[in-house]
Motif scaffolding. Structure first.
Motif, PDB file in Angstrom:
ATOM      1  N   VAL A  38      30.667  39.227  42.461  1.00 26.21           N
ATOM      2  CA  VAL A  38      31.728  39.222  41.455  1.00 26.21           C
ATOM      3  C   VAL A  38      33.082  39.415  42.133  1.00 26.21           C
ATOM      4  O   VAL A  38      34.053  38.713  41.841  1.00 26.21           O
ATOM      5  CB  VAL A  38      31.492  40.318  40.395  1.00 26.21           C
ATOM      6  N   THR A  39      33.125  40.345  43.053  1.00 22.13           N
ATOM      7  CA  THR A  39      34.377  40.588  43.769  1.00 22.13           C
ATOM      8  C   THR A  39      34.841  39.338  44.491  1.00 22.13           C
ATOM      9  O   THR A  39      36.013  38.964  44.439  1.00 22.13           O
ATOM     10  CB  THR A  39      34.175  41.736  44.773  1.00 22.13           C
ATOM     11  N   ALA A  40      33.885  38.689  45.148  1.00 21.20           N
ATOM     12  CA  ALA A  40      34.231  37.470  45.877  1.00 21.20           C
ATOM     13  C   ALA A  40      34.758  36.404  44.923  1.00 21.20           C
ATOM     14  O   ALA A  40      35.743  35.715  45.213  1.00 21.20           O
ATOM     15  CB  ALA A  40      33.008  36.953  46.620  1.00 21.20           C
ATOM     16  N   LEU A  41      34.117  36.287  43.785  1.00 20.03           N
ATOM     17  CA  LEU A  41      34.565  35.286  42.816  1.00 20.03           C
ATOM     18  C   LEU A  41      35.965  35.591  42.327  1.00 20.03           C
ATOM     19  O   LEU A  41      36.802  34.691  42.175  1.00 20.03           O
ATOM     20  CB  LEU A  41      33.605  35.240  41.624  1.00 20.03           C
ATOM     21  N   GLN A  42      36.217  36.863  42.104  1.00 12.81           N
ATOM     22  CA  GLN A  42      37.552  37.220  41.626  1.00 12.81           C
ATOM     23  C   GLN A  42      38.596  36.893  42.676  1.00 12.81           C
ATOM     24  O   GLN A  42      39.691  36.436  42.359  1.00 12.81           O
ATOM     25  CB  GLN A  42      37.576  38.697  41.233  1.00 12.81           C
ATOM     26  N   ASP A  43      38.224  37.101  43.909  1.00 16.23           N
ATOM     27  CA  ASP A  43      39.135  36.768  44.990  1.00 16.23           C
ATOM     28  C   ASP A  43      39.395  35.260  44.995  1.00 16.23           C
ATOM     29  O   ASP A  43      40.527  34.804  45.135  1.00 16.23           O
ATOM     30  CB  ASP A  43      38.506  37.226  46.304  1.00 16.23           C
ATOM     31  N   CYS A  44      38.333  34.502  44.822  1.00 17.10           N
ATOM     32  CA  CYS A  44      38.488  33.051  44.775  1.00 17.10           C
ATOM     33  C   CYS A  44      39.354  32.636  43.592  1.00 17.10           C
ATOM     34  O   CYS A  44      40.119  31.670  43.683  1.00 17.10           O
ATOM     35  CB  CYS A  44      37.123  32.372  44.675  1.00 17.10           C
ATOM     36  N   LEU A  45      39.221  33.350  42.509  1.00 18.07           N
ATOM     37  CA  LEU A  45      40.040  33.021  41.337  1.00 18.07           C
ATOM     38  C   LEU A  45      41.522  33.156  41.656  1.00 18.07           C
ATOM     39  O   LEU A  45      42.337  32.356  41.192  1.00 18.07           O
ATOM     40  CB  LEU A  45      39.672  33.923  40.154  1.00 18.07           C
ATOM     41  N   LEU A  46      41.845  34.148  42.470  1.00 14.76           N
ATOM     42  CA  LEU A  46      43.248  34.306  42.848  1.00 14.76           C
ATOM     43  C   LEU A  46      43.720  33.078  43.627  1.00 14.76           C
ATOM     44  O   LEU A  46      44.815  32.569  43.406  1.00 14.76           O
ATOM     45  CB  LEU A  46      43.424  35.559  43.712  1.00 14.76           C
TER      46      LEU A  46
END
Lengths: 155, 155
Positions: free
Chosen positions: B95-103
Motif C-alpha cells: 500500500v505504501t509503495a502504491l501511494q508513493d507511485c500515486l504521487l
DNA sequence: GCTTGACTTAGAGCGCGCTCGAACCCGTAG
DNA sequence: CTACGGGTTCGAGCGCGCTCTAAGTCAAGC
C-alpha cells in the motif's frame, strides 16, 4: 551505455530490456559500430516510469498504448493524460480495496488473540462484501473484447 | 448447495471451485446420493477469506500453507497467526509503495497541465527510487530456491 | 593466435492461476 | 422414452510477463 550497464542501473536484466524493446515498450536503441545497443542515460527515467506503471498493476498492453502515444509526440498529450488519470483512479480504488482487506486481516489476527483464547474462529469477519474487481486482484476483464476480436479457438 | 449455486454465491465459477478443491484450497466436498458435491453454506466464509488473501496478492502456494494449517486444527493457530501477520506487513508495504507511485502519477499528470503549456516533460519526476520489491509489483522471488538470491544468470 | 566475456538474434520454455473441452452420468419434465 | 440441464473427471490450453538457450559476433588482453 551498453545493455549490461543499463541493466545494472535500471534493475532489469538485459533479457528483459531486449524483450521490452522487442514489444515496443522501449524505443529501438541506437547501435555502436559493432551493432551493440548504445543507450543514452535519459532512457533510465523512462524505464523508471514504466516501473511505476508496472508497480501499480498496469498491464503491458496499456503501457504500450502509452508508449505509442508518447512516440507520436506532443499532440498526444491530452490522450496520455487521460490514460494516466484513468489509471490513477484504478490505483486509488485498488488501494482502498487493500485497506479494506487489511481491516479484515486485522480482525482475523485479533481472533487469534494472545496465544490462545478463542477456539472458535473458523473464518468470516467481514468488513464489506468483496466486489468482483477486488477479488480478482487488479482490474480483470472477461478475457477478450466483446464486439469482435475473439481469439476464435480453432478446433 | 450444489456447485452451481455455490458458484453464484461466491462469485467463482464451478471450474474454479473444482480447481481449488483439487489443489487443496477447499476441503474435499461432501457428496450427495449421486456423487455430486453438496456444500454447506459455511464454506462461503472460507471462500470469502481466500478472496481477501488473493486480493491482497498472496500467492496460491501460501494460501495453501494456511489452508493446510487450518485443516490441522487449533494447534496450528499460532502459526496461522504469524503467517497472517507477515502477510499483513507485506500488504502494508505494498500500500505504501502504491501511494508513493500515486504521487509520481499525480506529478506526471500535473505535467500535462491544463490542456497544454509545458511541451517539455519526457518523464522523470521521481519521488524516491523504486525499490526492487515494488518494481516487481508484489513480492517476487528468484523463481527457484537459492540462498544467494539474485537470478544467478547461469551460463 | 587464442581465450574470455559481453554482446547479438530467434525462438522455445516456464510459473502462475485459471479456463475450457470432451466424454460421460443423473434426475426430472414432457 | 427422450430430451435437457445440470453435474462428474481428466487433462489440455491459455494469457501474461518474463526467462532462458543456442549459436553466433566482436574487441580486448595475454
Amino acid at each position: 551505455m551498453k545493455i549490461g550497464e543499463l541493466a545494472k542501473q535500471s534493475g532489469l536484466t538485459p533479457h528483459t530490456i531486449r524483450y521490452y524493446e522487442r514489444i515496443g515498450l522501449l524505443p529501438r536503441a541506437a547501435r555502436d559500430h559493432a551493432r551493440q545497443r548504445d543507450y543514452d542515460a535519459t532512457i533510465l527515467s523512462w524505464i523508471e516510469f514504466l516501473g511505476r506503471l508496472k508497480a501499480t498493476g498496469m498491464p503491458i498492453r496499456d503501457m504500450l498504448r502509452y508508449a505509442e502515444l508518447r512516440a507520436r509526440g506532443v499532440a498526444t498529450e491530452p490522450k496520455r493524460r487521460r490514460l494516466l488519470e484513468r489509471h490513477r483512479e484504478a490505483v486509488r480504488a485498488h488501494v482502498t480495496a487493500l485497506q479494506d482487506c487489511l481491516l479484515v486481516l486485522d480482525g482475523k489476527i485479533a481472533g487469534y488473540a494472545g496465544s490462545s483464547e478463542r477456539t472458535n474462529d473458523d473464518d468470516a469477519i467481514s468488513a464489506r462484501p468483496i466486489h468482483d474487481d477486488e477479488r480478482h486482484a487488479i482490474r480483470r476483464q472477461p478475457r477478450s473484447g466483446s464486439p469482435g476480436a475473439r481469439p476464435a479457438r480453432a478446433r
